[in-house]
Enzyme design. Structure first.
Site: not given
Ligand code: NAD
Length: 517
Positions: A179, A383, A251, A285
């Protein structure tokens, strides 16, 4: 066609007729470049059933059969890199080079790495035990694929962080439903098409485009959830997964500190800070999110960073070498970064470069350097996830470590010093899953190294043995070839004579340790 409210606050989910679809936008131009289905829970259930049906056949191909598909996919990726980079750039507005290095480079390496290392990481392990009760038995631990893996990804690296996590899951013999972020689904769709061309059986990898509700619906349908995204959503995924006791890998976010000690190579530290804060427009991240510099070199460091950042080019990317810093990919992120800059300035910070933003068609935050910052400001403790670099003067390494650890996050950090022993000692005192000395981010390219967050930055790891074993269930097998009789000594009925013998045996085996006085 009416706009419907997106659960994350953006308005990029649009309704077409009775069936909602998601419009995909180029963040650097504001153009809508595609629409994709917003998959419903019932569609996901059908996908899960198809994925489960084909998984045994994929597992039965064995490591070699699966490695062939992964190796062909690596070649396909390299052969089609121009098309893939164009897709990534069109849905993220990032610089061509950010797509080439951190996405194509990572994923090409990952295909090869997991094809080669999966057999070793998941090989049966013969175990020797100290227990006298299993003497002579064959003891084995084996790693069986969990079955169906759900991967949920963010928008900042559609190839590396969404698709990348599917590779070890597939190498382990699982089917996968990915997804991708609703903001950047196109790259995943293209890669799934490529893998099918390379011989991946139908339905072994399926792409479930959709928003957060699609993600939430996926959690209860799979045997393992690999989630990359924000800490807030990670908590929701964990809570949802608790209902079905589904294991998860999380992550999550970071607020990664860099510590620059007085004896650092100032040029290297300044160039690293500027690059690793601004690459991918700070939407990593493991970006450098805040810097602590010891007083004696603070002025020189700030001057060098400022000069470097002032020279960065920012526009809509039109090809290789045309820009340095790209767009803000996720619409609500613009306001978050603007708020962090404003909050810092309101509390006394000074903007040395940048500080501005625009959203006329494309969405951009200027590469920004902030000084006179402190820990009352959001940019130092939360962040920011944008092209900002707050720099703070500290009096000692101890103060830098204390401030570096003054965060809910613990993903990644870096320490700069020419005294490698001292720098490594500082690194060991930082509360983060990965710490680099005189470097940043490059640990991510070494897939042998576990990568995962401490504190609110996550659970579990990607990469290394743990990065593939999480997609398996370990099974212990004990085989008794030779037994001394039809019945073992400890079996019923209990008798005083045999109990006495067993007691003496226990004393003999365990009772000989000398206690230290
Ligand atoms: P997000 O949490 O808003 O969304 C991530 C994913 O989760 C999307 O595909 C979204 O549609 C889905 N999602 C949303 N609500 C959900 C739910 N209730 N249940 C299941 N899935 C759901 O994150 P984002 O804004 O897309 O990404 C940015 C964040 O990701 C930042 O905080 C960044 O630090 C983090 N990130 C972490 C890593 C790592 O390796 N630690 C790597 C890349 C990004």
């Amino acid at each position: 066609m009416g706009i419907v409210e997106h659960p994350l606050g953006s308005t990029n989910a649009v309704e077409t007729g009775s069936r909602p679809e998601i419009a995909v936008e180029n963040p650097a131009t504001g153009e809508i470049i595609a629409t994709v289905p917003n998959r419903s829970a019932s569609e996901l259930a059908e996908m899960a059933a198809r994925g489960r049906a084909v998984q045994p056949g994929w597992e039965a191909l064995g490591f070699d059969g699966r490695a062939e598909v992964l190796t062909r996919s690596q070649k396909w990726l390299i052969d089609n890199q121009k098309r893939i980079i164009e897709t990534i750039v069109s849905e993220t507005g990032k610089a061509y080079e950010d797509a080439l290095l951190a996405e194509i480079g990572y994923t090409a390496g990952a295909f090869k790495f997991w094809a080669k290392n999966a057999p070793e990481y998941l090989a049966d392990e013969r175990i020797r035990s100290a227990s006298p009760f299993v003497k002579g038995r064959k003891l084995v631990v084996r790693y069986a694929p969990v079955g169906l893996v759900g991967v949920i990804g963010p928008w900042n690296f559609p190839l590396t962080n969404s698709f990348g996590d599917c590779i070890p899951a597939l190498a382990a013999g699982n089917s996968v439903i990915l997804k991708p972020s609703e903001v950047t689904p196109l790259t995943s769709m293209l890669l799934a098409e490529g893998m099918r061309e390379c011989g991946l059986p139908e339905d072994v990898l399926q792409i479930a485009t959709g928003d957060g509700t699609t993600g939430a619906a996926l959690v209860e349908l799979v045997d393992f959830v690999m989630f990359t995204g924000s800490t807030a959503t990670g908590r929701k995924v964990l809570a949802e997964a608790a209902k079905t006791l589904t294991p998860v890998g999380l992550e999550l976010g970071g607020n990664d500190p860099m510590i620059v000690l007085a004896d650092a190579d100032v040029d290297r530290a300044a160039n690293s800070a500027a690059y690793y804060a601004m690459n991918n427009a700070g939407q990593i991240c493991i970006s450098v999110e805040r810097v602590y510099v010891e007083a004696p070199i603070y002025d020189e460091f700030v001057a060098k960073v400022t000069e470097n950042v002032r020279g960065l080019r920012q526009e809509a990317p039109t090809g290789p070498g045309t820009i340095d810093v790209g767009a803000v990919i996720f619409p609500p992120q613009l306001a978050i970064v603007q708020d962090h800059i404003k909050d810092a300035v309101d509390k006394g910070a000074k903007v040395l470069v940048g500080g501005g933003s625009r959203s006329d068609g494309g969405r951009f935050i200027e590469p920004t350097v902030l000084v006179d910052v402190d820990h009352t400001m959001a940019c130092m403790r939360e962040e920011t996830f944008g092209p900002t670099l707050p720099i703070m003067k500290v009096e000692s390494a101890d103060e830098a470590i204390r401030l570096a650890n003054d965060s809910f996050y613990g993903l990644q950090a870096s320490v700069y010093s020419k005294d490698l022993d001292k720098a490594e000692a500082v690194a060991r005192r930082i509360e983060a899953g990965s710490v680099c000395v005189n470097d940043c981010q490059v640990n991510y390219t070494a897939l042998e190294l576990p990568m995962g967050g401490w504190k609110d930055s996550g659970l579990g790891v990607r990469h290394g043995a743990g990065g593939i074993r999480k997609y398996t269930r370990s099974q212990t097998i004990l085989v008794t070839k030779f037994a001394f009789g039809k019945k073992d000594l400890h079996m019923h009925p209990y008798t005083a004579k045999r109990t006495g013998f067993l007691g003496r045996l226990l004393t003999f085996v365990y009772g000989r340790g000398r206690s230290k006085s």
